[in-house]
Write an enzyme that holds these catalytic residues in place. Sequence first.
Site, mmCIF file in Angstrom:
data_model
loop_
_atom_site.group_PDB
_atom_site.id
_atom_site.type_symbol
_atom_site.label_atom_id
_atom_site.label_comp_id
_atom_site.label_asym_id
_atom_site.label_seq_id
_atom_site.Cartn_x
_atom_site.Cartn_y
_atom_site.Cartn_z
ATOM 1 N N THR A 32 0.813 -1.220 0.000
ATOM 2 C CA THR A 32 0.000 0.000 0.000
ATOM 3 C C THR A 32 0.846 1.270 0.000
ATOM 4 O O THR A 32 0.290 2.368 -0.078
ATOM 5 C CB THR A 32 -0.918 0.030 1.231
ATOM 6 O OG1 THR A 32 -0.103 -0.075 2.417
ATOM 7 C CG2 THR A 32 -1.923 -1.113 1.205
ATOM 8 N N LYS A 33 2.158 1.138 0.094
ATOM 9 C CA LYS A 33 3.027 2.307 0.202
ATOM 10 C C LYS A 33 3.485 2.786 -1.178
ATOM 11 O O LYS A 33 3.216 2.158 -2.193
ATOM 12 C CB LYS A 33 4.230 1.982 1.086
ATOM 13 C CG LYS A 33 3.865 1.526 2.499
ATOM 14 C CD LYS A 33 3.039 2.568 3.225
ATOM 15 C CE LYS A 33 2.803 2.229 4.685
ATOM 16 N NZ LYS A 33 1.899 1.092 4.902
ATOM 17 N N ASN A 34 4.190 3.913 -1.208
ATOM 18 C CA ASN A 34 4.667 4.484 -2.479
ATOM 19 C C ASN A 34 5.655 3.562 -3.169
ATOM 20 O O ASN A 34 5.579 3.327 -4.374
ATOM 21 C CB ASN A 34 5.346 5.837 -2.231
ATOM 22 C CG ASN A 34 4.425 6.870 -1.635
ATOM 23 O OD1 ASN A 34 3.524 6.548 -0.868
ATOM 24 N ND2 ASN A 34 4.633 8.130 -1.982
#
Length: 375
Positions: free
Chosen positions: A180-182
């Site tokens: 879910t992170k960059n």
Amino acid sequence: MIPFNKPYMTGDELYYIKDAVARGKISGNGYYTQKCHNYFRDQMGFRNCLLTSSCTDALEMAAILVDIQPGDEVIMPSYTFVSTANAFALRGANIVFADSYPDNPNINADILEQLITPKTKAIVVVHYAGVACDMDIIMNIAQEHGLFVIEDAAQAIDSYYKGKPLGSIGHLAAFSFHETKNIISGEGGMLVINDKSFDKRAEVIWEKGTNRSAFFRGEVDKYSWVDIGSSFLPSDVTAAFLYAQLENLEKIQSRRKNLWQNYYNGLIDLEVLGKIMLPKIPDYATVNGHLFYLVCNNIKERTDLISFLKSYSVHSVFHYLSLHKSPFYSAKTEPAILENCDSFADRLLRLPLFYELDMTDQTRIIDLIGRFYKK
């Protein structure tokens, strides 16, 4: 359905994974692990770092490194993910939750000093949405009282405080590379070590409490059990995936920041009308495009907006529940009154934001929110 999140693949992940396998060493601390370490040191300016299997692992390492003992108090925000607290609770710490600012989910630095007691050992700050906490105030308080500062920078890759990368300011910091992170590796994280006194022990803890890394560097003639630790290091396959992402950091960040700004520009009129509250970015902080949120007027309005967007195939989500009101914590101690934290828990809504979000779809989401509030 426009999803809330969609992991982005750069195209080189499988190539590097294949290369990692061909090199014949796919356990931890291999070729790609070192390439990632070098990237973070050389390109992002982190003094020292160790990849971990998750941000949770990095936080648990931090708790061991600052020598948290049963009965020690650790101050942290209540508006955060459970891993922030769990890592220190596992060592026997008493968690002291702090409130957020009225207009910002980050820990309210102005109230920290009143929470400090003779038992306080550390302050854990969370840079929510990649927006920096007020680190000058926090570090000054910590220095005055002899406390450690750990940055939970799970959401804060490529974000800055007065020009300094988040994760480079506290004694230790933890990053996440969850899908879910960059920047992602499926699961994954990193411990950043800013205080050189932790270097040697961090490596030992990382390698199951052994001096194995020193052995492979030829510094000792055999390796043995020298401290507590665990298997915190990730497979080199995970590191190979991550390295493909790091090579594309600038491109990924440019896109995500543009999407963040589009949301802000498209929704600012609703804030002017008093319908919603948008993120407040302090002068000392930057935006890294990790997430975009709006704050509704009450929990019913947020629930209705989620349902309205879902009826048009848009998946939006609320975020953290107050940890000080959680069943685990409230069963052990009387919850404090943290009005701002509870307010964000009831009213904050996250909108879809991912690299491949189509501009047309984003415009549609903005228009739908406008239609909801016109009703």
